[in-house]
Scaffold this active site. Structure first.
Site, PDB file in Angstrom:
ATOM      1  N   ASP A  55      11.774 -46.297  18.674  1.00 40.55           N
ATOM      2  CA  ASP A  55      10.901 -46.659  19.800  1.00 40.55           C
ATOM      3  C   ASP A  55      10.692 -48.164  19.875  1.00 40.55           C
ATOM      4  OD1 ASP A  55       9.521 -46.540  17.353  1.00 40.55           O
ATOM      5  OD2 ASP A  55       7.620 -45.978  18.300  1.00 40.55           O
TER       6      ASP A  55
ATOM      7  N   ASP B  90       2.789 -51.966  21.747  1.00 36.12           N
ATOM      8  CA  ASP B  90       2.909 -50.570  22.163  1.00 36.12           C
ATOM      9  C   ASP B  90       1.706 -49.807  21.627  1.00 36.12           C
ATOM     10  OD1 ASP B  90       3.563 -47.958  22.782  1.00 36.12           O
ATOM     11  OD2 ASP B  90       5.670 -48.170  22.242  1.00 36.12           O
TER      12      ASP B  90
ATOM     13  N   ASN C 186       5.262 -39.432  18.346  1.00 36.65           N
ATOM     14  CA  ASN C 186       4.551 -38.568  17.414  1.00 36.65           C
ATOM     15  C   ASN C 186       3.629 -37.583  18.114  1.00 36.65           C
ATOM     16  OD1 ASN C 186       5.254 -39.520  14.599  1.00 36.65           O
ATOM     17  ND2 ASN C 186       4.623 -41.460  15.506  1.00 36.65           N
TER      18      ASN C 186
END
Length: 259
Positions: free
Chosen positions: A109, A129, A9
């Site tokens: 992802d 993450d 993003n």
């Protein structure tokens, strides 16, 4: 050589592999709209500056959570890199089984990170993450992946502080000298940093408790993950290359589908 691309993003991260060796990485901002030609010229220039010849790229793979970038980016890679990229999504061979209620909702992802963590570290493994959002993904011993916790990333939390209040300033996200803050900047840093550490430790402990995986490994990645991982024993491993390694592994598993 293969080109791997992680479209997040906030940033796009590119990596070039020669076999299993990561030769170089570079990043560009995701939020700037670009045409396929702009992507192509930028990509060729960055590879050249990193001593990589475009003609040596034999294949490519993309994982993206930003759909509106894909048309221009994939066309740029086809035209300038002469590679039709493999796209991480439904139908790709992963080596894990997504067991969530709606597997199509699982971000590319997260799949990439899960594949890398399971292949490299085995299961059960909890993958953290620290990106725009912070995600916690659990993969069991058999490679089943269906549990996820999603929280606002540290950057989002910081942005909310300075955008939604009249007097709080933009700050650098880092660990302050003490939680006993005595000025505005260190007060914000203390709240953001120690709040994230506390959240991280609690979620890890609760996942371990409810899953029953006492032998669960905990692996973190993502740009802001290192400052958290360095300060808590709850995170066993910090792997800055986890996502890129996952893309390489997925390319190897699916290399016959694209070239």
């Amino acid at each position: 050589m293969i080109l791997v691309v992680d479209v997040g993003n906030t940033n796009m991260t590119f990596g070039v592999y020669d076999g299993r060796q990561l030769v170089t990485t570079f990043r560009v901002t995701t939020k700037i709209p670009r045409t396929s030609d702009e992507y192509g010229i930028l990509l060729c220039d960055l590879m050249q500056r990193n001593n990589v010849s475009v003609s040596n790229i034999e294949g490519s793979i993309i994982a993206s959570v930003v759909p509106n970038t894909m048309h221009a980016l994939t066309n740029a890679m086809k035209r300038y890199v002469k590679s039709d990229p493999l796209i991480v999504g439904p139908g790709i061979k992963t080596g894990i089984r997504v067991k969530s209620e709606n597997p199509k909702e699982t971000g590319a992802d997260r799949i990439v990170d899960a594949v890398a963590a399971y292949e490299i570290y085995g299961g059960p493994v909890l993958v953290l993450d620290f990106g725009t959002a912070t995600t916690y993904d659990l993969i069991d011993e058999q490679g089943n992946f269906g549990v996820c916790i999603i929280t606002p990333g540290i950057g989002i939390s910081a942005k909310a502080l300075w955008e939604d209040t009249a007097k709080l300033p933009h700050i650098e996200i880092q660990r302050p000298e003490s939680i006993l803050a005595s000025n505005t900047v260190s007060s914000m840093q203390a709240g953001l940093f120690y709040g994230q550490v506390g959240q991280t430790e609690y979620i890890i402990n609760q996942v371990r408790k409810e899953s029953g995986f006492d032998n669960m490994r905990v692996v973190a990645t993502g740009g802001l993950g290192r400052i958290i991982a360095d300060y808590t024993d709850a995170i066993e491993i910090y792997d800055s290359k986890l996502t890129l390694e996952g893309l390489r592994i997925l390319y190897e598993k699916n290399a016959g589908k694209k070239s």
